[in-house]
Design a protein around this motif. Sequence first.
Motif, PDB file in Angstrom:
ATOM      1  N   ILE A  21     -35.603  -3.879  26.529  1.00 57.59           N
ATOM      2  CA  ILE A  21     -36.121  -4.541  27.728  1.00 57.59           C
ATOM      3  C   ILE A  21     -36.543  -5.978  27.439  1.00 57.59           C
ATOM      4  N   THR A  24     -35.698  -9.621  29.126  1.00 62.10           N
ATOM      5  CA  THR A  24     -35.070  -9.460  30.439  1.00 62.10           C
ATOM      6  C   THR A  24     -35.897 -10.186  31.500  1.00 62.10           C
ATOM      7  N   ARG A 109     -28.344  -0.013  27.800  1.00 62.95           N
ATOM      8  CA  ARG A 109     -29.335  -1.008  28.209  1.00 62.95           C
ATOM      9  C   ARG A 109     -29.144  -1.371  29.675  1.00 62.95           C
ATOM     10  N   LEU A 113     -32.005  -0.908  32.664  1.00 64.01           N
ATOM     11  CA  LEU A 113     -32.505  -2.018  33.481  1.00 64.01           C
ATOM     12  C   LEU A 113     -32.197  -1.793  34.958  1.00 64.01           C
TER      13      LEU A 113
END
Length: 215
Positions: A21, A24, A109, A113
Amino acid sequence: MIRVLIADDHNVFVEGIESLISGTSGIEVTQRCYTVASVVDSLRKSPVDVVLLDISFPQIDDGLGLCEQIARTYPQTKVIALTMHDEASLIKRMVKKGAKGYLLKNTTRSELLQAIQTVHGEKQYFNETITHILLNDTPKVRRTQPGIGLKPHLTPRESEVLSLIAQGLTTQQMANQLFVSVKAVEFHRSSLLMKFGVSNTALLIKSAMDMQCID
């Protein structure tokens, strides 16, 4: 900024998720919790937008109960189950307890997200894998001898765990014999209790014997 709390009793896993994370835009890990008590305390002090929750925390019932508590006490906080368990029955139980998303720990990933952003936008998130599991979940029961009733469908591992429970082995002994983690044994025990519709081990063994699932 979407504030995220990661709740898992494995430090390395928490660090790994945080690294995915990190960096981001619009999402930030603000809290990391390794016990149920610490999650409750952290949310009381500083609510977040999304909780990534391991169901086995450290046991299945703990994760389910915590999910329900978060959904009830902090309705603006969205829970995403992030777990190794892929049984349709458990997915449904988590959703019933208030989870807005469900991901397996081998998720990518981009999926992670996307899930965070989706539930924060007041929508549910289930990827293709979870959707496939739910769509292909059909009741599997068969009639036994007259008067005995319906025998639940058990996976091979559940049958093994049931047999060891009937032999009086402890959770640790079962884990050692099956070469699995204690968490895995607890998961299968919880699943057995649910499938037989009982609340404790004694009733589980009695029901299993009545239905001739064990000798």
